[in-house]
Write an enzyme that holds these catalytic residues in place. Structure first.
Site, PDB file in Angstrom:
ATOM      1  N   TYR A 131      12.420   4.490   7.796  1.00 23.71           N
ATOM      2  CA  TYR A 131      11.557   5.610   7.417  1.00 23.71           C
ATOM      3  C   TYR A 131      11.591   5.859   5.919  1.00 23.71           C
ATOM      4  CZ  TYR A 131      15.423   8.919   6.684  1.00 23.71           C
ATOM      5  OH  TYR A 131      16.530   9.561   6.200  1.00 23.71           O
ATOM      6  N   CYS A 132      10.576   6.612   5.467  1.00 25.03           N
ATOM      7  CA  CYS A 132      10.506   7.068   4.077  1.00 25.03           C
ATOM      8  C   CYS A 132       9.918   8.474   4.088  1.00 25.03           C
ATOM      9  CB  CYS A 132       9.698   6.099   3.217  1.00 25.03           C
ATOM     10  SG  CYS A 132       7.959   5.940   3.692  1.00 25.03           S
ATOM     11  N   ALA A 133       9.169   8.840   3.069  1.00 23.39           N
ATOM     12  CA  ALA A 133       8.600  10.191   3.008  1.00 23.39           C
ATOM     13  C   ALA A 133       7.279  10.302   3.753  1.00 23.39           C
ATOM     14  CB  ALA A 133       8.406  10.618   1.554  1.00 23.39           C
ATOM     15  N   GLY A 135       5.547   6.980   5.196  1.00 24.29           N
ATOM     16  CA  GLY A 135       5.232   5.780   5.954  1.00 24.29           C
ATOM     17  C   GLY A 135       4.920   4.558   5.116  1.00 24.29           C
ATOM     18  N   ALA A 138       8.159   2.638   4.140  1.00 19.66           N
ATOM     19  CA  ALA A 138       8.780   2.175   5.384  1.00 19.66           C
ATOM     20  C   ALA A 138       8.047   0.969   5.944  1.00 19.66           C
ATOM     21  CB  ALA A 138       8.813   3.309   6.407  1.00 19.66           C
TER      22      ALA A 138
END
Length: 171
Positions: A131-133, A135, A138
């Site tokens: 995950y990231c902030a 998508g 990620a």
């Protein structure tokens, strides 16, 4: 996607991620859905000195006839909340400042721009959630990781959902 490719979405940060994540000085194949997307990618990449492009556009299965295709699952933070097991690995691929401010409990930190060089740190025998902030990062990280692990899941969701679901709390 074509097996073995790196997924970097066309957007304002394309050149940054191509510069970080692709081998320098070799021809770069740019795959897209349309000729217009290829031209936009070319405009961005020439600004960082990447001008040896091999363009291809159209349906992924027709880009390179006979080439193997691959895929990985896209999920949400709600899926992570309900499906994560103790043996699963969760990777946060955001910048260090973002991770230090807050992250999913139990997540390991591996910034997207370091994934290629640190793949040996990613367990290959377990499901890996990335995950990231929002998508974007990620998805790129998942494309780098997916050929090395048993199962990768791209969490294509906003980090604010993880906060709302109570998955975080790690300042």
């Amino acid at each position: 996607h074509l097996a073995g490719t790196i997924s970097i979405n066309l957007g304002t940060q394309l050149a940054t991620y191509v510069g970080w994540l692709t081998p320098w000085g070799r021809p770069l194949a740019v795959l897209a859905e349309s000729r217009e997307e290829i031209e936009e990618a070319r405009r961005q990449l020439v600004r960082i000195g990447v001008d040896d492009l091999v363009p291809a556009w159209g349906p992924v299965t027709g880009l390179v006839p006979g080439a193997p295709v691959s895929s990985y699952r896209r999920a949400t933070f709600a899926d992570l909340a309900t499906e994560r097991t103790e043996s699963d690995v969760v990777l946060d691929v955001r910048r260090t400042e973002e991770y230090d401010a807050d992250h999913v409990r139990g997540a390991r930190h591996l910034p997207v721009h370091e994934v290629r060089d640190r793949l040996a740190e990613v367990p290959t025998d377990r499901r890996v959630w990335v995950y990231c902030a929002g998508g974007f990062r990620a998805g790129t990280a998942a494309s780098l990781i997916e050929r090395h692990v048993a199962e990768v899941v791209h969490v294509d969701d906003g980090f604010d959902r993880a906060v709302a679901l109570g998955l975080t709390g790690c300042p």
